[in-house]
Design an enzyme around this catalytic site. Structure first.
Site, PDB file in Angstrom:
ATOM      1  N   LYS A 127      38.383  35.693  32.839  1.00  0.00           N
ATOM      2  CA  LYS A 127      38.103  37.114  32.649  1.00  0.00           C
ATOM      3  C   LYS A 127      39.369  37.944  32.842  1.00  0.00           C
ATOM      4  O   LYS A 127      40.176  37.660  33.733  1.00  0.00           O
ATOM      5  CB  LYS A 127      37.029  37.579  33.636  1.00  0.00           C
ATOM      6  CG  LYS A 127      36.592  39.029  33.455  1.00  0.00           C
ATOM      7  CD  LYS A 127      35.530  39.396  34.462  1.00  0.00           C
ATOM      8  CE  LYS A 127      36.081  39.564  35.865  1.00  0.00           C
ATOM      9  NZ  LYS A 127      36.868  40.803  36.014  1.00  0.00           N
ATOM     10  N   LYS A 129      37.964  34.171  44.565  1.00  0.00           N
ATOM     11  CA  LYS A 129      39.098  34.834  45.210  1.00  0.00           C
ATOM     12  C   LYS A 129      39.535  34.115  46.481  1.00  0.00           C
ATOM     13  O   LYS A 129      40.724  33.997  46.759  1.00  0.00           O
ATOM     14  CB  LYS A 129      38.738  36.294  45.524  1.00  0.00           C
ATOM     15  CG  LYS A 129      38.584  37.153  44.278  1.00  0.00           C
ATOM     16  CD  LYS A 129      38.228  38.594  44.640  1.00  0.00           C
ATOM     17  CE  LYS A 129      38.104  39.442  43.396  1.00  0.00           C
ATOM     18  NZ  LYS A 129      37.749  40.858  43.715  1.00  0.00           N
ATOM     19  N   LYS A 166      42.443  42.844  36.748  1.00  0.00           N
ATOM     20  CA  LYS A 166      43.370  43.918  37.112  1.00  0.00           C
ATOM     21  C   LYS A 166      44.549  43.384  37.912  1.00  0.00           C
ATOM     22  O   LYS A 166      45.687  43.786  37.706  1.00  0.00           O
ATOM     23  CB  LYS A 166      42.645  45.002  37.920  1.00  0.00           C
ATOM     24  CG  LYS A 166      41.703  45.856  37.088  1.00  0.00           C
ATOM     25  CD  LYS A 166      41.307  47.127  37.828  1.00  0.00           C
ATOM     26  CE  LYS A 166      40.582  46.835  39.111  1.00  0.00           C
ATOM     27  NZ  LYS A 166      40.345  48.047  39.912  1.00  0.00           N
TER      28      LYS A 166
END
Length: 323
Positions: free
Chosen positions: A187, A106, A190
């Protein structure tokens, strides 16, 4: 689960369905972790976060979590989460945090990174340790965070005495890691699902949106399902089908052997719609019952506060700050 982004089928398969399935065997404590949602402050819309928090609680209920059997509550309403997080922060080595896979992934996408993004595994550890959780039902991508929690609890216990239970991850065998439909090397996310159509299948997606997402999903260069040589895209689709239908490996192979990708995708669309339709409809119904939702999360918070306060008294006594 964070009340941010597009809650998707990977969340449902890897976490929500497991929570609902296992609640007759265990005392379940299920938290909407809205403090974790603050780790990226430039993306916070306060009104949207408030509503998304209640929607996430509604999805918990709609997925089958029974408030008579399990506690459902909102993280920010139990102050002990943040209090324990600070004490654990003072004990956590910086190197441990910098090695966390999700932090590295991130932070690489951002020019500047807030301290909250670095330290949120500590808050997650507090979420777990506050209630002496023995098992943490998570997707495969969260296993490292449970291991971090164990290491941090051991560090505390070795320094101050046996205060914390060391938790273990509970990871389902099929569907613990669902990949993006548009990129089976990544992956299902969201945040990406919120921004990019076709990446994920959202729990609240309309059936037509589900159909479009699956139809556009990445497959292989061939035309038929080849179990022995299937690429990542086809394997991901097969995993989704097996997880939502609970079929065995033999049943899966028999059903799709020598079938084309058109048949594969049509079957997945039908199976996913059937699995998610009752969850979506019940969530929409619950969102019209706002007072009921608020009552459920308030009662859940009241129940867990008893354990949280008792644990914090033990922590403060061990550290020497219990006045």
């Amino acid at each position: 689960m964070q009340p941010t982004g597009k809650i998707h089928i990977g969340n449902y398969i890897g976490a929500l369905s497991v929570w609902a399935r296992e609640q007759d065997r265990f005392d379940g404590i299920f938290c909407v972790v809205n403090l974790h949602a603050l780790t990226v402050p430039d993306s916070i819309d306060p009104a949207a976060l408030h509503e998304k928090t209640l929607e996430t609680a509604a999805i918990y209920l709609a997925s089958g979590i029974d408030p008579k059997k399990s506690c459902i509550y909102i993280q920010s309403t139990v102050a002990e989460h943040a209090e324990l997080s600070w004490i654990l922060t003072c004990l956590a080595p910086l190197g441990w945090l910098e090695r966390m896979t999700q932090y590295k992934a991130k932070s690489a996408l951002k020019e500047t990174v807030g301290a909250g993004l670095l330290s949120y595994p500590i808050l997650m550890a507090a979420d777990i340790l506050l209630y002496d959780a023995q098992l943490v039902p998570v997707g495969h991508d969260q296993k490292q965070h449970v291991e971090f929690t164990r290491d941090l609890a051991s560090r505390f216990n070795n320094r101050f005495g046996p205060v914390f239970t060391l938790p273990e991850p509970m990871i389902r065998k099929v569907g613990a890691r669902i990949m993006g439909l548009d990129d089976p090397d990544q992956k299902m996310s969201k945040s990406i699902g919120e921004m990019k159509a076709g990446h994920s299948i959202g729990i609240m997606d309309h059936p037509d949106v589900i159909k479009k997402a699956v139809k556009s999903a990445v497959t292989d260069s061939g035309r038929e399902v080849d179990f022995d040589n299937a690429g990542k895209g086809v394997r991901n689709l097969l995993t989704i089908y097996q997880a939502v239908t609970n079929c065995t490996d033999d049943q899966l192979r028999s059903h799709f052997a020598d079938k084309g990708y058109g048949f594969l995708k049509s079957e997945i669309i039908e199976a996913v719609r059937e699995a998610l339709h009752p969850v979506r409809e019940e969530t929409l119904r619950l969102l019209q019952e706002r007072s009921y939702l608020e009552k459920i999360v308030a009662e859940g918070a009241e129940k867990v506060r008893v354990s949280a306060r008792e644990k914090m008294r033990a922590v403060k006594e061990a550290v020497g700050i219990n006045f």
